[in-house]
Design a protein around this motif. Sequence first.
Motif, mmCIF file in Angstrom:
data_model
loop_
_atom_site.group_PDB
_atom_site.id
_atom_site.type_symbol
_atom_site.label_atom_id
_atom_site.label_comp_id
_atom_site.label_asym_id
_atom_site.label_seq_id
_atom_site.Cartn_x
_atom_site.Cartn_y
_atom_site.Cartn_z
ATOM 1 N N SER A 59 0.831 -1.214 0.000
ATOM 2 C CA SER A 59 0.000 0.000 0.000
ATOM 3 C C SER A 59 0.860 1.257 0.000
ATOM 4 N N GLU A 62 2.115 1.642 -3.574
ATOM 5 C CA GLU A 62 1.044 2.105 -4.468
ATOM 6 C C GLU A 62 0.731 3.580 -4.246
ATOM 7 N N GLN A 63 0.720 4.021 -2.986
ATOM 8 C CA GLN A 63 0.482 5.432 -2.695
ATOM 9 C C GLN A 63 1.597 6.304 -3.268
ATOM 10 N N ILE A 65 3.488 5.633 -5.876
ATOM 11 C CA ILE A 65 3.338 5.650 -7.336
ATOM 12 C C ILE A 65 2.196 6.596 -7.732
ATOM 13 N N GLN A 66 1.099 6.572 -7.003
ATOM 14 C CA GLN A 66 -0.031 7.457 -7.317
ATOM 15 C C GLN A 66 0.351 8.929 -7.156
ATOM 16 N N ARG A 67 1.127 9.232 -6.113
ATOM 17 C CA ARG A 67 1.554 10.619 -5.895
ATOM 18 C C ARG A 67 2.494 11.080 -7.003
ATOM 19 N N SER A 69 2.625 9.816 -10.043
ATOM 20 C CA SER A 69 1.834 9.866 -11.269
ATOM 21 C C SER A 69 0.913 11.086 -11.305
ATOM 22 N N GLY A 70 0.556 11.631 -10.157
ATOM 23 C CA GLY A 70 -0.333 12.782 -10.070
ATOM 24 C C GLY A 70 0.301 14.076 -10.542
#
Length: 71
Positions: A59, A62-63, A65-67, A69-70
């Motif tokens: 988790s 994934e967080q 990577i999301q940040r 990618s944002g």
Amino acid sequence: MTLSSVAPTLRQRYARVRATAVLASRSERGDVPGWVLITLMTAGLVIIIWSLAGPALSSVFEQAIQRVSGF
């Protein structure tokens, strides 16, 4: 001192050095069952820690990577 009186002494020294080398090589082999036990215990600890921390690490990854990618 003659050569005949020195030769037995050299043979005795050689025999002592050789015996010491043989004993030293035997003691340097290590304790194979001990190393096997340490390896198995380490592998067991890694499996236990990974099973407990794996979901949390996933988790967090994934967080992150999301940040990224944002942006």
